[in-house]
Design a protein around this motif. Sequence first.
Motif, PDB file in Angstrom:
ATOM      1  N   THR A   1       0.855  -1.179   0.000  1.00  0.00           N
ATOM      2  CA  THR A   1       0.000   0.000   0.000  1.00  0.00           C
ATOM      3  C   THR A   1       0.893   1.231   0.000  1.00  0.00           C
ATOM      4  OG1 THR A   1      -1.803  -1.093   1.184  1.00  0.00           O
ATOM      5  CG2 THR A   1      -1.745   1.299   1.272  1.00  0.00           C
TER       6      THR A   1
ATOM      7  N   ASP B   1      -0.231   6.203   1.906  1.00  0.00           N
ATOM      8  CA  ASP B   1      -0.895   6.350   3.196  1.00  0.00           C
ATOM      9  C   ASP B   1      -0.064   7.281   4.077  1.00  0.00           C
ATOM     10  OD1 ASP B   1      -2.620   5.995   5.287  1.00  0.00           O
ATOM     11  OD2 ASP B   1      -2.731   3.823   5.075  1.00  0.00           O
TER      12      ASP B   1
ATOM     13  N   LYS C   1      -3.327   5.069  -1.766  1.00  0.00           N
ATOM     14  CA  LYS C   1      -4.253   5.861  -0.964  1.00  0.00           C
ATOM     15  C   LYS C   1      -3.963   7.352  -1.149  1.00  0.00           C
ATOM     16  CE  LYS C   1      -5.956   2.178   1.182  1.00  0.00           C
ATOM     17  NZ  LYS C   1      -7.363   1.743   1.035  1.00  0.00           N
ATOM     18  N   ASN C   2      -5.006   8.185  -0.955  1.00  0.00           N
ATOM     19  CA  ASN C   2      -4.856   9.650  -0.947  1.00  0.00           C
ATOM     20  C   ASN C   2      -4.130  10.170  -2.178  1.00  0.00           C
ATOM     21  OD1 ASN C   2      -5.964   9.677   1.744  1.00  0.00           O
ATOM     22  ND2 ASN C   2      -3.962   9.005   2.485  1.00  0.00           N
TER      23      ASN C   2
END
Length: 336
Positions: free
Chosen positions: A91, A94, A211-212
């Motif tokens: 991931t 984050d 993410k983001n």
Amino acid sequence: MSVVLELPRLAIIGAGFSGLTLARELDGHADVTVFEKSSRVGGRIATCDGEGFQFDYGAQFMTARARAFKGYLKPLITAGHVNEWHPRTTTLGDDRKSYGRDWYEPHYIAVPSMNMLCQLVASGLNIMVNTEVQLLKRISAGWLLRDSNNTYHGPFEWVVCAIPAPQAAGLLPTSFVSYEKVAHTIMLSCYSLLLGFSRAPKIPWEAAVVKNSPIGWLAWQSSRPGRDNRAGLLLHSTNNWAEQHRNASPTCVQQTLWCELERLMAKTMPEPEYSRLHLWRYANIEISEEVSSDNEDCFIDHQLRLGVCGDWLMGGRVESAYLSGLALAKELKQWL
């Protein structure tokens, strides 16, 4: 003297996985013709080659949760047409440092390309590619289909729309029993950016959820079973970002996504020797409480003899496309 019974004629608009599943299931029960506006079958289960790089630039993998789809995949796995994918996953983006993530269920891909899954289903079916249906016209003998060349096809006793909801709403009469549900389904876009490199940077992952960020997904294509070892990177934008930038110029979209990729990779990316941008106009559905509570896998109007199926009815996954086509086939077999 023997009597030969003519099979009822049925038209399916859309040669994605749902429409092809329906056509295959109805083989022998109806005289089926599939109409596809593009030059290939598969819809978003898509593969392309560019300058020696191969990309599965639509659906990235399949999961199997329903017994019916597990049963469908089993012989394909045995035959080597479908393999489990085991990339090193992570991931990115984050607030925390990037971290590895394990998949809690098997992820499958078709071999040697994702589109092979649909080519196998399509084999032997009557499919008219490069034929965009623009109008349904009801006559006493059934339904006529008019294509973009102003050519009429038919008549057909039944017509099924196996296409994204907004496209289906544009063809179906407003008297269709579930027209409001089709017309009010909101579908979201997604950009795919295909990048080919002479060499890949040394990184500890092969697939990443982001993410983001405008980017939602990254996957090195060489990590997929049955592919070559060329360094092709597939990037998917998030649906929301694609919707906000759907009318932006391709150059602007590509530059923005590339700059974001460089930021995520701390500017360790080499210059690509191949790049291509593709917009999936109808990539996913907007989930609402109303949609999630309906749990309808297909729509059928017995009076008008019209049907609708597609992955968007059940959440947008490859398995959803199969189950929706299978459900409508079961309904239609009782009427054909």
